[in-house]
Design a protein around this motif. Structure first.
Motif, PDB file in Angstrom:
ATOM      1  N   SER A 184     -34.729 -27.570  13.516  1.00 52.16           N
ATOM      2  CA  SER A 184     -34.742 -27.280  14.516  1.00 52.16           C
ATOM      3  C   SER A 184     -34.818 -26.442  15.259  1.00 52.16           C
ATOM      4  CB  SER A 184     -33.740 -28.231  14.994  1.00 52.16           C
ATOM      5  OG  SER A 184     -32.805 -28.006  14.843  1.00 52.16           O
TER       6      SER A 184
ATOM      7  N   ASP B 196     -27.937 -30.058  18.092  1.00 48.29           N
ATOM      8  CA  ASP B 196     -29.439 -30.722  18.074  1.00 48.29           C
ATOM      9  C   ASP B 196     -29.794 -30.441  16.564  1.00 48.29           C
ATOM     10  OD1 ASP B 196     -29.482 -30.059  20.841  1.00 48.29           O
ATOM     11  OD2 ASP B 196     -29.868 -28.097  20.639  1.00 48.29           O
TER      12      ASP B 196
ATOM     13  N   ALA C  47     -32.499 -34.567  15.655  1.00 46.77           N
ATOM     14  CA  ALA C  47     -33.618 -34.389  15.527  1.00 46.77           C
ATOM     15  C   ALA C  47     -33.716 -34.800  14.215  1.00 46.77           C
ATOM     16  CB  ALA C  47     -33.847 -33.268  15.217  1.00 46.77           C
TER      17      ALA C  47
END
Length: 139
Positions: free
Chosen positions: A3, A35, A39
């Motif tokens: 990510s 994050d 993801a």
């Protein structure tokens, strides 16, 4: 899976020389971790709603080229290793295309009772997402 997180260098993140203070990097890596899980398909919101947590057990940091104000930092996050009860992530941070820092974090999975949780046994659909995010050799 890798990510990517882009963060602005804020003026209050810096010392009097305009260099990002070393204590800011763990905060950046935490944002990048959030994050990464988003993801991967198992966000912190999903974790919290189920009472699941990946508490931080170890954090190893390395500082390279300084990041300064103004600018942006790009952090790449990937899964280094995993097992039903633990996982390890690695981070590389870039400022203006140069490596400014890197880190490794080690986590255990805990359930609502804050005791160790076997993800493969208790949440096989989430464990499958962890396995799918892994880019290395099977663990």
């Amino acid at each position: 899976m890798t990510s990517e997180t882009i963060l602005d260098v804020r003026y209050p993140d810096c010392d009097r020389m305009g260099i990002v203070h070393h204590a800011v990097y763990p905060i950046w890596y935490e944002a990048a971790r959030m994050d990464f899980f988003q993801a991967m398909g198992f966000s912190y919101t999903d974790m919290n709603s189920r009472g699941i947590n990946p508490p931080l057990v170890e954090l190893d940091l390395r500082y390279n080229t300084p990041a300064t104000y103004p600018g942006q930092v790009v952090i790449q996050t990937r899964l280094k290793s995993y097992a039903p009860k633990k996982l390890e992530l690695v981070y590389t941070a870039y400022f203006q295309g140069q490596l400014c820092g890197s880190a490794r974090s080690f986590h255990i999975w805990t359930g609502p009772d804050m005791k160790s949780l076997d993800m493969e046994q208790n949440l096989p659909e989430v464990y499958a997402k962890i396995q799918a995010a892994y880019e290395g050799e099977p663990t």
